[in-house]
Design an enzyme around this catalytic site. Structure first.
Site, PDB file in Angstrom:
ATOM      1  N   ASP A 157      22.415  -3.303 -16.381  1.00 41.22           N
ATOM      2  CA  ASP A 157      21.131  -3.634 -15.757  1.00 41.22           C
ATOM      3  C   ASP A 157      20.761  -2.476 -14.841  1.00 41.22           C
ATOM      4  OD1 ASP A 157      18.911  -5.323 -14.878  1.00 41.22           O
ATOM      5  OD2 ASP A 157      20.003  -5.599 -13.000  1.00 41.22           O
ATOM      6  N   SER A 158      19.551  -2.536 -14.313  1.00 47.84           N
ATOM      7  CA  SER A 158      19.140  -1.518 -13.347  1.00 47.84           C
ATOM      8  C   SER A 158      19.941  -1.628 -12.051  1.00 47.84           C
ATOM      9  CB  SER A 158      17.654  -1.692 -13.032  1.00 47.84           C
ATOM     10  OG  SER A 158      17.432  -2.983 -12.496  1.00 47.84           O
ATOM     11  N   CYS A 172      18.980  -6.974 -18.811  1.00 53.76           N
ATOM     12  CA  CYS A 172      17.779  -6.566 -18.077  1.00 53.76           C
ATOM     13  C   CYS A 172      16.614  -6.752 -19.041  1.00 53.76           C
ATOM     14  CB  CYS A 172      17.925  -5.096 -17.690  1.00 53.76           C
ATOM     15  SG  CYS A 172      16.451  -4.335 -17.016  1.00 53.76           S
ATOM     16  N   GLU A 203      17.476  -7.586  -4.316  1.00 52.53           N
ATOM     17  CA  GLU A 203      18.407  -6.483  -4.041  1.00 52.53           C
ATOM     18  C   GLU A 203      18.713  -6.371  -2.549  1.00 52.53           C
ATOM     19  OE1 GLU A 203      19.991  -3.944  -5.947  1.00 52.53           O
ATOM     20  OE2 GLU A 203      19.448  -4.918  -7.820  1.00 52.53           O
ATOM     21  N   CYS A 238      13.082 -11.923 -15.620  1.00 53.46           N
ATOM     22  CA  CYS A 238      13.759 -10.768 -15.011  1.00 53.46           C
ATOM     23  C   CYS A 238      15.101 -11.290 -14.539  1.00 53.46           C
ATOM     24  CB  CYS A 238      12.952 -10.238 -13.830  1.00 53.46           C
ATOM     25  SG  CYS A 238      13.851  -9.031 -12.827  1.00 53.46           S
ATOM     26  N   HIS A 253      16.935 -10.541 -12.229  1.00 56.06           N
ATOM     27  CA  HIS A 253      17.126 -10.677 -10.781  1.00 56.06           C
ATOM     28  C   HIS A 253      16.665 -12.052 -10.276  1.00 56.06           C
ATOM     29  CE1 HIS A 253      17.620  -6.294 -10.716  1.00 56.06           C
ATOM     30  NE2 HIS A 253      18.006  -6.403  -9.458  1.00 56.06           N
TER      31      HIS A 253
HETATM   32  N1  DGL Z   1      16.671  -6.967 -13.751  1.00 53.76           N
HETATM   33  C1  DGL Z   1      15.702  -6.256 -14.461  1.00 53.76           C
HETATM   34  C2  DGL Z   1      14.920  -7.066 -15.449  1.00 53.76           C
HETATM   35  O1  DGL Z   1      15.430  -8.046 -15.939  1.00 53.76           O
HETATM   36  C3  DGL Z   1      14.852  -5.223 -13.810  1.00 53.76           C
HETATM   37  C4  DGL Z   1      14.605  -5.194 -12.379  1.00 53.76           C
HETATM   38  C5  DGL Z   1      14.079  -3.836 -11.990  1.00 53.76           C
HETATM   39  O2  DGL Z   1      14.885  -2.920 -11.949  1.00 53.76           O
HETATM   40  O3  DGL Z   1      12.870  -3.703 -11.787  1.00 53.76           O
HETATM   41  O4  DGL Z   1      13.834  -6.729 -15.806  1.00 53.76           O
END
Ligand code: DGL
Length: 268
Positions: free
Chosen positions: A7-8, A70, A150, A180, A182
């Protein structure tokens, strides 16, 4: 051989948690590209380049399967990574998430919250409409939620007001896709804010089922371990920060000795 997950940043830890719960005998290598986060406001081409580098790191470490944990990287790079790695199965989170929403919606009105790049890709919309051509899909890009997550702000007044702001445009949708990885950290707040009839879809659960099916089909399961498999973490920025915030995402402490720093620009 381990399963590679990337993931990012920390978001993919919500996916890792579901994968470990479903496949406790498997070992994982998790890679968070924390130096270059966020992906969700970057162009698909940039995200694709980053995703290719992350995939190469994990392939070098000998993973047997790759999970793009991600949504943004899935929309920007999934077909490309599948082509680039013909010998390693690659799955993302978007198709399992869309499928889960199709299964739970009763009124075919589905809301999707995700990053700017994911929403612009129309990937969730396209997959849902293939199965439910009359579905009405409302979307909202919520990039600020990535920063809040984050930051470890998952259950406070700032997060609550940001969520209310973003959910404001939705009306009669009975299903909300957390598009997402997150966003599942906001589930407690979302449950408080949303009407009880709204089903919250976290693609992580469906992804873990898809991964289990894939391992079975390709005979890639780990049958040798009796106990819980291990997890090794790779990050492209501060180990200390990943350890601190990652623990909030995982709901359990992370050991500093399990986290390795790699160079994002020369990742392999
Ligand atoms: N967790 C990521 C997603 O599912 C990306 C979050 C990000 O880095 O902007 O899209």
């Amino acid at each position: 051989m381990a399963i590679g997950v990337f993931d990012s940043g920390m978001g993919g830890l919500t996916v890792l948690k579901a994968l470990r719960a479903q496949l406790h005998q498997e070992s994982f290598i998790y890679l968070g590209d924390t130096a270059r986060l966020p992906y969700g406001t970057k162009s698909p081409d940039t995200v694709k380049q980053y995703a290719m580098q992350m995939a190469r790191v994990l392939v070098e470490r000998g993973v047997k399967v790759l999970v793009i944990a991600c949504s943004t990287a899935t929309t920007a790079a999934l077909p490309h990574l599948q082509q680039m790695l013909p010998d390693i199965p690659v799955i993302g989170v978007v198709a399992p998430g869309a499928q889960a929403a199709v299964s739970v919606t009763r009124n075919q009105r589905i809301a999707v919250i995700a990053t700017e790049t994911t929403i612009a890709s129309e990937a969730y919309q396209g997959l849902i409409l293939k199965q439910l051509p009359k579905a009405q899909i409302a979307t909202r890009a919520c990039s600020v939620l990535v920063a809040l997550a984050e930051e470890g702000m998952m259950d406070n007044a700032v997060a609550e007001s940001a969520l209310k702001h973003y959910l404001d445009s939705f009306k009669d949708e009975d299903t909300l896709i957390l598009g997402c990885t997150h966003f599942p950290v906001f589930t407690a707040l979302l449950t408080k804010i949303l009407p009880p009839e709204v089903s919250i879809v976290d693609p992580a659960q469906a992804t873990s089922k898809a991964l289990e099916a894939l391992l079975k089909k390709q005979n890639l399961q780990n049958d040798t371990l009796q106990n819980q498999g291990s997890v090794q973490y790779l990050v492209t920025d501060s180990i200390q920060r990943f350890q601190k915030v990652g623990a909030l995402f995982q709901g359990q402490p992370l050991l500093q000795s399990d986290i390795e720093l790699i160079d994002a620009c020369n990742p392999v």
